[in-house]
Write a protein that holds these residues in place. Structure first.
Motif, PDB file in Angstrom:
ATOM      1  N   LYS A   1      50.066  46.318  42.170  1.00 33.48           N
ATOM      2  CA  LYS A   1      51.311  45.507  41.813  1.00 33.48           C
ATOM      3  C   LYS A   1      52.193  44.683  43.182  1.00 33.48           C
ATOM      4  CE  LYS A   1      52.318  48.878  38.044  1.00 33.48           C
ATOM      5  NZ  LYS A   1      53.318  50.105  37.567  1.00 33.48           N
ATOM      6  N   ALA A   2      52.226  45.641  44.049  1.00 36.94           N
ATOM      7  CA  ALA A   2      52.724  45.075  45.316  1.00 36.94           C
ATOM      8  C   ALA A   2      51.950  43.633  45.689  1.00 36.94           C
ATOM      9  CB  ALA A   2      52.703  45.848  46.564  1.00 36.94           C
ATOM     10  N   ALA A   3      50.832  43.703  45.552  1.00 36.27           N
ATOM     11  CA  ALA A   3      49.799  42.407  45.867  1.00 36.27           C
ATOM     12  C   ALA A   3      50.023  41.342  44.839  1.00 36.27           C
ATOM     13  CB  ALA A   3      48.478  42.776  46.277  1.00 36.27           C
ATOM     14  N   GLY A   4      50.459  41.533  43.760  1.00 37.98           N
ATOM     15  CA  GLY A   4      50.656  40.564  42.527  1.00 37.98           C
ATOM     16  C   GLY A   4      49.419  40.375  41.952  1.00 37.98           C
ATOM     17  N   LEU A   5      48.446  41.585  41.807  1.00 34.07           N
ATOM     18  CA  LEU A   5      47.167  40.996  41.235  1.00 34.07           C
ATOM     19  C   LEU A   5      46.806  41.814  39.797  1.00 34.07           C
ATOM     20  CD1 LEU A   5      45.251  42.084  44.446  1.00 34.07           C
ATOM     21  CD2 LEU A   5      45.393  39.821  43.559  1.00 34.07           C
TER      22      LEU A   5
ATOM     23  N   GLU B   1      47.933  40.801  36.783  1.00 40.38           N
ATOM     24  CA  GLU B   1      47.592  39.832  35.676  1.00 40.38           C
ATOM     25  C   GLU B   1      46.143  39.743  35.939  1.00 40.38           C
ATOM     26  OE1 GLU B   1      49.027  39.240  32.781  1.00 40.38           O
ATOM     27  OE2 GLU B   1      50.386  40.810  33.886  1.00 40.38           O
ATOM     28  N   THR B   2      45.581  39.294  37.282  1.00 44.72           N
ATOM     29  CA  THR B   2      44.229  39.085  37.320  1.00 44.72           C
ATOM     30  C   THR B   2      43.351  40.294  36.938  1.00 44.72           C
ATOM     31  OG1 THR B   2      44.813  38.005  39.447  1.00 44.72           O
ATOM     32  CG2 THR B   2      42.601  38.637  39.202  1.00 44.72           C
TER      33      THR B   2
ATOM     34  N   PRO C   1      56.544  43.098  51.553  1.00 47.24           N
ATOM     35  CA  PRO C   1      56.450  41.894  50.992  1.00 47.24           C
ATOM     36  C   PRO C   1      55.557  40.887  51.972  1.00 47.24           C
ATOM     37  CG  PRO C   1      58.653  42.688  50.283  1.00 47.24           C
ATOM     38  CD  PRO C   1      57.980  43.681  51.143  1.00 47.24           C
TER      39      PRO C   1
ATOM     40  N   LYS D   1      51.974  40.874  51.877  1.00 39.36           N
ATOM     41  CA  LYS D   1      51.292  40.566  50.607  1.00 39.36           C
ATOM     42  C   LYS D   1      49.901  39.988  50.548  1.00 39.36           C
ATOM     43  CE  LYS D   1      52.217  38.659  46.091  1.00 39.36           C
ATOM     44  NZ  LYS D   1      53.157  38.095  45.383  1.00 39.36           N
TER      45      LYS D   1
ATOM     46  N   GLN E   1      46.325  41.711  49.647  1.00 42.56           N
ATOM     47  CA  GLN E   1      45.698  41.068  48.588  1.00 42.56           C
ATOM     48  C   GLN E   1      43.937  40.835  49.225  1.00 42.56           C
ATOM     49  OE1 GLN E   1      47.619  37.118  48.215  1.00 42.56           O
ATOM     50  NE2 GLN E   1      48.604  37.887  46.288  1.00 42.56           N
TER      51      GLN E   1
END
Length: 157
Positions: A43-47, A49-50, A81, A84, A88
């Motif tokens: 979640k923190a890495a924004g992954l 959806e991937t 942040p 990030k 990732q």
């Protein structure tokens, strides 16, 4: 008679669709397992959806205990942040494109990760190692790939 057949077919179709829809993807499977730290990192890495995407993906998933073995403060720092991109890179180093089942993993000596580098794979009577991590559970099937549980966080070179 016709209406009874229609009802049965409709019920069967609804059951089939429910079963297909309930097949959990990699993220949902991780949420249901012992991967709270991994999920927080994803979640923190924004992954999210991937890893909820069509894939297929093979994920070497560190357990919560594996993350706890990192030096003090490492995880907290990575979750900030400003780190990030580094997070990732570490997380995508745990992912291989395609669905690589255990029977295939044991035939490999390396696998290219989504991060771009390759992990080393060693198989022996003692099991399978990915870099410095032991695979403790293999072939957790998801709707968009497979998870192999590992006992350490692996880091890109």
């Amino acid at each position: 008679m016709k209406s009874k057949t229609t009802v049965l077919l409709t019920g069967a179709l609804a059951l089939a669709l429910t079963s297909a829809a309930s097949a959990a993807d990699i993220v949902d499977t991780a949420i249901a397992g012992q991967f709270n730290t991994l999920v927080a990192a994803v979640k923190a890495a924004g992954l999210v959806e991937t890893l909820k995407g069509p894939g297929p993906f093979t994920v070497f998933a560190p357990t919560d205990e594996a993350f706890a073995k990192l030096p003090a403060g490492t995880l907290e720092s990575l979750l900030k942040p400003e780190n990030k991109a580094k997070l990732q890179g570490i997380l995508t180093y745990h992912v291989v494109a395609g669905k690589v089942m255990a029977q295939d993993v044991v035939k490999l000596d390396s696998a290219k990760t989504v991060e771009g580098q390759s992990v080393s794979i060693k198989s022996s009577n003692g099991g399978v190692m990915v870099d410095n991590a032991h695979v403790t559970k293999a072939d957790i099937i998801t709707s968009n790939g497979v998870i192999h549980v590992i006992d350490a966080v692996i880091l890109p070179k």
